[in-house]
Each structure stands twice: as structure tokens, then as C-alpha cells.
Design an enzyme around this catalytic site. Structure first.
Site, mmCIF file in Angstrom:
data_model
loop_
_atom_site.group_PDB
_atom_site.id
_atom_site.type_symbol
_atom_site.label_atom_id
_atom_site.label_comp_id
_atom_site.label_asym_id
_atom_site.label_seq_id
_atom_site.Cartn_x
_atom_site.Cartn_y
_atom_site.Cartn_z
ATOM 1 C CE LYS A 1 38.998 45.255 44.047
ATOM 2 N NZ LYS A 1 40.547 44.708 42.305
ATOM 3 C CE LYS B 1 37.018 42.300 43.563
ATOM 4 N NZ LYS B 1 37.926 41.124 43.631
#
Lengths: 417, 417
Positions: free
Chosen positions: B205, B105
Site C-alpha cells: 500500500k 493491491k
């Protein structure tokens, strides 16, 4: 890459109208999302009714031949409902080399085998994401999101109408009849609500989920199905006392090579998310060997939500126009779904006893201290409980039969996730 | 159609090991699911550590050149973590015409722009479904399941570690310190838990979700981020009194052309499913203009769940090897995320007052009858409440500043869905 993708829609009802709306409103967006450029355009709307005064008048055709014979049509959407003529029309389109998208659960549950066979032969795409949980991409998640998993099982609240009714009984202590009337007034239930409340709609969706999850056609009539007509506000109140709620659950699982499935009201403990899925919403939990559990939740019906799922399938047909074996299943092998009653589980039981104290003692002895439930306003002869030990249903029935002081009126499984 | 698809994995850590496991265990299934036949096979495992005694010894290479220069490699999986050398390695693979799948991520949130640019130029696939919510296919649902929708917003519990901590505080009245220790003992939190508890992981995220939802790169440093270190067991108990729970929510929305986003603890009412998402689980709700809301729930981390998402992306690369503009975003346009504090909402507030009765009266007058909360064991000078009227945060702060009898210690937004 084709600059303008052409789509035909068969059936201009609620869902078909929604699909036409999305296609005209979002033509360029859909082109961008499916190919990176171009547009996705409505070319025909087929209906036996006169659409000459409708917003889609210029697309209206009455004859399937117009669609089938037009080499310009890439994808055909079927939103007519029912088996015929939807089935014949879809077969013609597939044979003519057109990809087909349908929202029709009855069609897929009953005719999937033949449709896949034709799609495979013509090497075209056949997709039906909107047939289960409307806008919520449950089937797509199973096939693509969990592609690396063997699906072990699934369970879900697959019918919004009955969930609306059960929620109303649970939250407002409404009777079944009043809750059903409210569903009809709100447009969530048909004038003839039988397919919903008797569980047939949930059964068809369960059959589709089973077929896709386990790879061979499971027919609706194989799946033991119990609707919600036997659920009363007394059960709703008892479920609350047990720390849960009653939900109509469609489920399937594969254990030791056997496929089990069913549709029935269950007591869902509050510790599980499904017990908090209220109103007309749907939710489905998928169990994969790698992922564990994934749950999806959202609007299972409605014009725009269903059209959203249909349009997403149209884009998948454009992205991948050939037959996709992963999004299909093999013909039935003649083996029927196994009887889920043999799988041990706990049960919610409500019944009557002339002498509840004596009956409770006898039940405690026979069942190993069930958890007795009390609710406000219960009649003096009511006795309700949740069994402590998982057991096959036949075993429970036998034990209950041996306790003569108690007569069971309701027996629902406890959902274990 | 290629009979044997070859995959290289860079980084043999927890996730990389899981991916190698899935690829070797399910080689034929993956071939079937991606192409209808053939197999998907591991060819290389890159790691600077000595893997000669590991189960993947025969695939082990130390030099990225071996992977880049082998025309037989179709897809490269990056599970090294961190920005470098992951970024350089991915760029080399993309330049060499190989599709790339990553679970990283940080890499995507910070370097997505450049990676997409190279993938577009080489016309290869670049996928990163495992970077948000691990095994739960949130990104794939946004791009493909809701393909016909304009995404209006999203909100989710995106970090399992902090959700475990908050759940423990809520359900067991544990202190923050004890809950964090339990998370570390269970392997859910790193020895240095800063990235989790300060919200940086959820922020990355959130940045990825924002970028994909709204179509331009949003960088983590644009997103106002507050972690859970300021949440106490007193807040957990007050939230319960308010009929909800405290959750760390990452969210984004687009209104009138402006993108708003944030990460912060919120009071989530029990009527929303997110308040029932407990333990290390993740959940994300996506809002589309057609579908309404869809929520996905499942394991956000863990070896097998994350490997499941990576493998699904590998299959997508095989099905569609070219660049997919729908699964990408445009470069940042320099505009930063707008300040979410201007969006009106209700707030949970906890503070102290020397004379709580007097302060309550003053607050009621100033705020229009907030709902005061009481909890067992609260100190005599504690005062907690939920405001009744949605208002921008600056407005609330101003009002609170005018009530001299009360000092606010905690102010968290109420989640409105």
C-alpha cells in the site's frame, strides 16, 4: 479538450486572492490534472474595489457583464461572501452557460435550490466543496467516495474558531473570554465573533451537509442551534473528569424517513477521534450503509486550504462540465427537520445544590446511578454528572424537575458517534 | 448516456461477493449517481469454482473470453487477488476497450506500469481505490480532492490486522502471541499471518501511495520494511509511559527531488490523531503544499467497506470512461527509493544494562538528556528512553555503540507527523 481553460474569480478577498494565486502558480499542473494537457488560466478578477495596484491588476473588471458576455470563460469562481450580489452574479453566470464554483456557505445554504435549478436548466456544473470544512474534501467524499452508500448520518467539528476556543479552555483552563480574545489576536475570530460563537456558521455547514446527504434542501433556520457561549472552563474541567472533552458538534441523521439535525456543544468521550481534534482544525464523520464510518480531518479555513478546495472544484467542472445530479439536492418539500430532542441519548449535566450529598442521592434514585464528576477548585455547591441511561431530553428535564434539591445550569448531550 | 451499464466481476470471493451484492441491491441508485438516470447492472461473474448453487448462478462464467468478447460489458471488476491470472485477465479487458476496477493491491503495486500503459493505449479507465485502506477513499482524495496540491508526503496506519494486534497489546497488556491469536479468532488475521505481521501488506500500500503521490512507479522491494513481530508488550507499556503508542506506519515523502519511504513500527505521540486510531481501523494523512495535512480514517478492510470503494470506482469509470492521466503514474525511472535512515528524527530505544544507573548517565552524556521511561513490572536491567534531538539513524547507532554499558534491543523512530 480545450487547450486553455479560462477562469474568472468574483471577489478578491482572502479566499479569492488564494484562488488567483493557485491559478497563476499552477496553471499547467491544473491543465494536466483536469484534462491530461493544456492549462487552466485566470482571465478576470471582479471586484468593486480598485485593484489597479494589486498583483491581479491586469485581470481586474468591475462589471459582471464582462465575464458573462465573454464566451471564452469556462468556469466562474465566487468568493465574495454573503447572499447578494453573489447570488445574482452566480445566477447570471449559470444562465450564460458557465460552470460556477463557490466557497460561500451562506449562499449555498440559503439559495442552493434556485442555483441547482438554473444549473440543471443550463446543464452546467455548480460546485461548492470549499463551503464545508474549507480544504477538507468532505462533500466530495460524500458524493463520490461514498457513491455506493446511502448516507445514514454525519457529525463533525465544523467551525475552527469555536474549536480553538474550546481547546484553549480545555487544555489551558482559560476562561471563555480569554480564549475568545486569544482567537481574535491570532486572526481566527472576527472582531464581531457572533456568527461563530453563536453557532450560525456551523449551522449553515450542517444545513449543507444535511441537504446533500439526504437529498432535499434543509434550511439553516430549521436546525436547532446552540453555540458555545454557554460553555465555561468549569464544563471543560468536568468533561476532562468524565474522560472526554466538550466540542461544538453539527450533526444530522435520517431514521425511519425523518431527518434530524442540530448544532450544540456535546461531551465527546476520549474513545472517539473527534475528542482529539484540537485547535482550529475541522473534522467530519460520515456514516454510510456500506462503508460504516469515515472521518476526514484537516484545516477547515485559511487562504490556501480553501483555495485548494476551490481549485479542485474548478478541475471537476472541467472534467465534467454538465450538471451533476449526484452533487445536488431536490427542493425542500416543506417538511421541517424533526426535533432531535426525541432521540434518546446520555447527557452531561452541571448544576448547583445547597446540599450536594442529599441532591446526589435524589439524582441517583431518579436517574439510575449517574456518574458524578469532580474537579479541582469546584465550588462546594457544584454537582456535575453524566447520566447512565440514554433518554429523550424531555424525559431528562422532567426527571431533573422532580429533584427539587438540584438546579441544572448546563445540559449537553453525550456524543455517541 | 447509456440506459443500462453492464459490469462483470472476476473472482467471487469475499470482496467480489460484496461487489455483486452492491451492484444487485443498488442498481438504480448507482445509475442515478453515475449518469443521473438508468441503472448499473451485473452481467457476468467469473470464477473457476462452481457457482451454480450460489446467488449469482445466472451470471456465472468460467471463461474470460465471454467477458472480453461481449461488447455490452462496460466495466470489469477484478477481485481475484494475486498477480496471475489477475494480471493477464485485466490486460485482456483493457485491450478489449473495457474499463477495469481492481481491489488487488499486489497487482497494482507490481504491475501498475503495464496496466496503465495498456489503459492509456485503449483510452479506458483503470481504477484501484479499494487497494489502499479499503473503503476509505484515500487515493481518490489524493487525486481529486487535493488536485491543486503537490503532494509532499503521506503517513498512515495501512494494515488493520497489525493495528488490532498493537492496540490489544497497548490497551490490554496482551503479549504479541495472544494478540495475534485474538486477531485470528476474530477473522482479522489469516491462518498464515506473515504478509500482515511482517509488513508486506502495508509495504504494497505504501508503494501504491508513493507511486501515485510522486508520479513514478515505486516497487514494494524498494521500500525498507519492518513488521511488528519485534514489538512486545514491554514496548507498548513504554510507549504509554512516553505519552504515545506504537503503531505500524507506512510513509513516504519527497524532499529536494528525492523520494523516501518506509514501513516500520513507530512511537506516535498522543498529540497526533494517528496515535488514537485503534483496532482494525486504518488512517492515512496526506500532506499537500496548499492544504497542509488532511487525514482520512475508517474501515480499511471487510466485505462491504471494500465493495463500497470498488462500486465508487465503477461509477467513476462510467462518469469518465477515458484514461485519466491524473489517476496514474509514469514508469519507474530506475532510481530507487532513497534511504530514509538519513532523515533526522528522534528515536524510542529500549535495551538492557547491567548497571542501569551508570548506563543512564553515560547515555545522558552521549545523547544530550534523553527522556527515560519507566513502566510497572520492568526487569531491573531494562532501560528505555526517547532521544531529545533529531538525528539520522546511523548517527544514533554510532552513539549507542559507544556506550558499552548499554545494549539496545529495540529502536523505533518517533513519528513527527
Amino acid at each position: 479538450m480545450k487547450e486553455r481553460i479560462k477562469v474568472a474569480v468574483m471577489g478578491y478577498g482572502t479566499v479569492g486572492g488564494g484562488v488567483c494565486g493557485v491559478l497563476t502558480e499552477k496553471s499547467s499542473l491544473l491543465g494536466l490534472r483536469s484534462q491530461g494537457e493544456g492549462s487552466v488560466e485566470l482571465k478576470y478578477v471582479l471586484d468593486i474595489r480598485d485593484l489597479s495596484d494589486s498583483p491581479v491588476a491586469r485581470y481586474w473588471v468591475k462589471d459582471i457583464g464582462a465575464i458573462v458576455s465573454d464566451p471564452d470563460v469556462d468556469v466562474v469562481v465566487e468568493t465574495m461572501g454573503g447572499v447578494e450580489p453573489a447570488f445574482s452574479f452566480c445566477m447570471k453566470c449559470l444562465s450564460a452557460g458557465k460552470s460556477v464554483v463557490t466557497s460561500n456557505k451562506q449562499l449555498v445554504a440559503e439559495k442552493g435550490e434556485a442555483l441547482f435549478e438554473q444549473a440543471r436548466r443550463s446543464n452546467v456544473s455548480f460546485r461548492f466543496g470549499a463551503a464545508v470544512c474549507g480544504g477538507v474534501p468532505v462533500l466530495k467524499t460524500m458524493v463520490y467516495g461514498l457513491a455506493a452508500n446511502s448516507i445514514r448520518g454525519f457529525a463533525g467539528i465544523l467551525n475552527g474558531t469555536t474549536n480553538f476556543i474550546l481547546t484553549k479552555m480545555f487544555k489551558e483552563n482559560a476562561s471563555f473570554e480569554d480564549a475568545l480574545s486569544a482567537a481574535q489576536r491570532n486572526g481566527y475570530a472576527e472582531a464581531d465573533p457572533a456568527a461563530d460563537i453563536e453557532g450560525r456558521d456551523a449551522c449553515r455547514k450542517t444545513a449543507i451537509l444535511c441537504s446533500l446527504a439526504f437529498g432535499r434542501h434543509v434550511y439553516p433556520d430549521e436546525i436547532p442551534t446552540q453555540g458555545v457561549t454557554g460553555v465555561t472552563d468549569a464544563d471543560a474541567a468536568c468533561a476532562a473528569a468524565a474522560g472526554g472533552s466538550i466540542k461544538l458538534i453539527g450533526w444530522g441523521k435520517k431514521t425511519d424517513g425523518a431527518v434530524y439535525a442540530g448544532v450544540s456543544p456535546m461531551l465527546v468521550p476520549a474513545s472517539h477521534l473527534l475528542s482529539h481534534v484540537d485547535g482550529v482544525y475541522n473534522a467530519a464523520e460520515l456514516h454510510g450503509d456500506k462503508i460504516g464510518s469515515v472521518l476526514l480531518y484537516g484545516q477547515g479555513a485559511g487562504r490556501d486550504a480553501t483555495a485548494s478546495a476551490v481549485a479542485a472544484d474548478v478541475l471537476d467542472c472541467i472534467r465534467r462540465p454538465g450538471f451533476d445530479p449526484a452533487y445536488s439536492w431536490a427542493p425542500s418539500n416543506g417538511e421541517r427537520v424533526a426535533d432531535g430532542g426525541v432521540l434518546p441519548c446520555r447527557f452531561y449535566v452541571r448544576g448547583t445544590a445547597a446540599d450536594p450529598e442529599k441532591a446526589a442521592a435524589a439524582l441517583s434514585a431518579a436517574l439510575g446511578t449517574p456518574r458524578f464528576l469532580s474537579r479541582a477548585g469546584a465550588p462546594a455547591d457544584e454537582l456535575a454528572f453524566v447520566t447512565a441511561q440514554p433518554a429523550p431530553k424531555a424525559h431528562l428535564l422532567e426527571t431533573l424537575g422532580s429533584v427539587t434539591a438540584f438546579e441544572a445550569l448546563r445540559i449537553f448531550p453525550v456524543f455517541e458517534g
